[in-house]
Design a protein around this motif. Sequence first.
Motif, PDB file in Angstrom:
ATOM      1  N   ILE A  99       0.834  -1.194   0.000  1.00  0.00           N
ATOM      2  CA  ILE A  99       0.000   0.000   0.000  1.00  0.00           C
ATOM      3  C   ILE A  99       0.874   1.251   0.000  1.00  0.00           C
ATOM      4  O   ILE A  99       1.985   1.263   0.553  1.00  0.00           O
ATOM      5  CB  ILE A  99      -0.944  -0.004   1.234  1.00  0.00           C
ATOM      6  N   ASP A 100       0.381   2.280  -0.656  1.00  0.00           N
ATOM      7  CA  ASP A 100       1.057   3.586  -0.656  1.00  0.00           C
ATOM      8  C   ASP A 100       0.804   4.243   0.692  1.00  0.00           C
ATOM      9  O   ASP A 100      -0.355   4.453   1.080  1.00  0.00           O
ATOM     10  CB  ASP A 100       0.480   4.449  -1.783  1.00  0.00           C
ATOM     11  N   PRO A 101       1.844   4.578   1.443  1.00  0.00           N
ATOM     12  CA  PRO A 101       1.639   5.200   2.757  1.00  0.00           C
ATOM     13  C   PRO A 101       0.759   6.450   2.711  1.00  0.00           C
ATOM     14  O   PRO A 101       0.062   6.757   3.681  1.00  0.00           O
ATOM     15  CB  PRO A 101       3.062   5.545   3.216  1.00  0.00           C
ATOM     16  N   LYS A 102       0.776   7.160   1.583  1.00  0.00           N
ATOM     17  CA  LYS A 102      -0.011   8.386   1.469  1.00  0.00           C
ATOM     18  C   LYS A 102      -1.513   8.117   1.516  1.00  0.00           C
ATOM     19  O   LYS A 102      -2.304   9.039   1.737  1.00  0.00           O
ATOM     20  CB  LYS A 102       0.345   9.115   0.174  1.00  0.00           C
ATOM     21  N   ALA A 103      -1.889   6.851   1.299  1.00  0.00           N
ATOM     22  CA  ALA A 103      -3.310   6.513   1.323  1.00  0.00           C
ATOM     23  C   ALA A 103      -3.818   6.297   2.739  1.00  0.00           C
ATOM     24  O   ALA A 103      -5.019   6.087   2.943  1.00  0.00           O
ATOM     25  CB  ALA A 103      -3.554   5.255   0.481  1.00  0.00           C
ATOM     26  N   LEU A 104      -2.954   6.361   3.724  1.00  0.00           N
ATOM     27  CA  LEU A 104      -3.316   6.070   5.110  1.00  0.00           C
ATOM     28  C   LEU A 104      -3.365   7.348   5.939  1.00  0.00           C
ATOM     29  O   LEU A 104      -2.743   8.358   5.577  1.00  0.00           O
ATOM     30  CB  LEU A 104      -2.310   5.091   5.714  1.00  0.00           C
ATOM     31  N   VAL A 105      -4.087   7.302   7.057  1.00  0.00           N
ATOM     32  CA  VAL A 105      -4.185   8.477   7.920  1.00  0.00           C
ATOM     33  C   VAL A 105      -2.826   8.765   8.545  1.00  0.00           C
ATOM     34  O   VAL A 105      -1.995   7.860   8.706  1.00  0.00           O
ATOM     35  CB  VAL A 105      -5.253   8.269   9.013  1.00  0.00           C
ATOM     36  N   PRO A 106      -2.548  10.025   8.890  1.00  0.00           N
ATOM     37  CA  PRO A 106      -1.204  10.409   9.357  1.00  0.00           C
ATOM     38  C   PRO A 106      -0.699   9.593  10.541  1.00  0.00           C
ATOM     39  O   PRO A 106       0.489   9.236  10.592  1.00  0.00           O
ATOM     40  CB  PRO A 106      -1.386  11.893   9.735  1.00  0.00           C
ATOM     41  N   GLU A 107      -1.570   9.291  11.524  1.00  0.00           N
ATOM     42  CA  GLU A 107      -1.110   8.543  12.701  1.00  0.00           C
ATOM     43  C   GLU A 107      -0.634   7.146  12.310  1.00  0.00           C
ATOM     44  O   GLU A 107       0.395   6.663  12.805  1.00  0.00           O
ATOM     45  CB  GLU A 107      -2.242   8.428  13.732  1.00  0.00           C
ATOM     46  N   PHE A 108      -1.367   6.509  11.403  1.00  0.00           N
ATOM     47  CA  PHE A 108      -0.987   5.170  10.941  1.00  0.00           C
ATOM     48  C   PHE A 108       0.319   5.255  10.157  1.00  0.00           C
ATOM     49  O   PHE A 108       1.217   4.418  10.315  1.00  0.00           O
ATOM     50  CB  PHE A 108      -2.111   4.588  10.073  1.00  0.00           C
ATOM     51  N   GLN A 109       0.429   6.288   9.303  1.00  0.00           N
ATOM     52  CA  GLN A 109       1.662   6.488   8.529  1.00  0.00           C
ATOM     53  C   GLN A 109       2.865   6.586   9.456  1.00  0.00           C
ATOM     54  O   GLN A 109       3.909   5.974   9.208  1.00  0.00           O
ATOM     55  CB  GLN A 109       1.566   7.772   7.708  1.00  0.00           C
ATOM     56  N   GLN A 110       2.734   7.407  10.504  1.00  0.00           N
ATOM     57  CA  GLN A 110       3.869   7.679  11.375  1.00  0.00           C
ATOM     58  C   GLN A 110       4.319   6.420  12.114  1.00  0.00           C
ATOM     59  O   GLN A 110       5.524   6.120  12.180  1.00  0.00           O
ATOM     60  CB  GLN A 110       3.503   8.770  12.384  1.00  0.00           C
ATOM     61  N   VAL A 111       3.364   5.685  12.681  1.00  0.00           N
ATOM     62  CA  VAL A 111       3.731   4.458  13.406  1.00  0.00           C
ATOM     63  C   VAL A 111       4.353   3.451  12.438  1.00  0.00           C
ATOM     64  O   VAL A 111       5.345   2.789  12.757  1.00  0.00           O
ATOM     65  CB  VAL A 111       2.501   3.857  14.105  1.00  0.00           C
ATOM     66  N   MET A 112       3.788   3.344  11.252  1.00  0.00           N
ATOM     67  CA  MET A 112       4.308   2.414  10.257  1.00  0.00           C
ATOM     68  C   MET A 112       5.744   2.785   9.869  1.00  0.00           C
ATOM     69  O   MET A 112       6.607   1.918   9.698  1.00  0.00           O
ATOM     70  CB  MET A 112       3.405   2.429   9.023  1.00  0.00           C
TER      71      MET A 112
END
Length: 446
Positions: free
Chosen positions: A350-363
């Motif tokens: 998955i493209d990280p940009k498709a996820l909410v910021p909090e999920f992006q950051q932890v990932m």
Amino acid sequence: MNVKTKLSDCLRPLVLGALFLGTASAHAAVQQLDKVVAIVDNDVIMQSQLDQRVKEVQQTIAKRGGGVPPTSVLDQQVLERLIVENLQLQIGDRSGIRISDEELNQAVGTIAQRNNMSIDQFRAALAHDGLSYEDARDQIRREMIISRVRQRRVAERVQVSEQEVKNFLASDLGKMQLSEELHLANILIPTPDSANSEQLNAAAAKTQAIYERLKAGADFAQMAIAQSGSDNALEGGDMGWRKAAQLPPPFDRELSAMEVGGITQPARTPGGFIILKLLEKRGGETSLKDEVHVRHILVKPSEIRTEAQTKELAQKIYDRIESGEDFATLAKSFSEDPGSALNGGDLNWIDPKALVPEFQQVMADTPQGVLSKPFKTQYGWHVLEVLGRRATDNTNQAREQQALNVLRNRKYDEELQTWLRQIRDEAYVENKLPGAEQTGTDQAVQ
């Protein structure tokens, strides 16, 4: 701040002409001693309009730091621009094209916003540069009309098929040209559609003389302003960024191999004889997209489970996975994400940009193969595991879009120049400036 230049940059995608090279109203009040300098079908162009536009062009050229051509040279170039603009406005009027006050207000607001101004600041900046707000609005309205006329008469006729895109991508030329973009300027010495050998020889000789002066150090932009018959002459011949594939041979390969600053030898095109200058190069990089293979378990607060209880449940799931239980099995049992629960929580690549910021950051902060501690997003409480990271080559998709744009722009440019020449040739035009060369319809009305 030079508002004239910035406003011109803002509206450049609308039409080929710069927005604030001229500010005279199309219906400027006739002053004493004013006179008609051109009859254009059912309208006229007055000396006061021409003088005002020439003055603005001279100011713009001077601000670029170059020498200003004599007024006698600019008069003919600027009048020809005014004639072609006038013809398009008349077509718009006959076609019933109108710009509502609401649309105009939106356009003005957009220009002000792009210049980081309020409307009041925009008015003040215009006044500082000698422009009235009313004249600026009128000029914007005319440019919008011209843009819509071109959209109806030219752009809507341009069609590019999937097969054309495939053929272009498969060609050696397509593969080469999609690797870079070229910023170009041109000088065009036009020839009539049915030019005889004498006219062709004269145009070729004139182009060659210009080429020799350029090689000897003459300024390209100034030569374009003074000599070019192209629609962008008053912009120093600036064509903007183009793919070489948009240009007629032999320029396609010649320009790709040329150093920045180089000029091409004169070449014959359907519209006349042309010289191009390479101003800049860019592009050619591989298009990569970062992707992450991740799986997660989501639990949500509800009417029967408080926020604290949900957080506690996420922590228990985390502890069970850390103790050795299978992530996928627990995801199928507990996860409340309907899109991934049945797949063991797997979101796939998955493209990280498709996820909410909090999920992006932890990932981003979680190493591959490591389980994250429970964290909260707007959807609830999660634990996640990063299974892999990669950079995906997105070049093919990007190249297809580039190819489509190249082919469409090339067809549009060809259609536009043909159409502009056609409406000019078919128009009733009488150029009353001293020394004007009368050709085509001009001759017929003498």
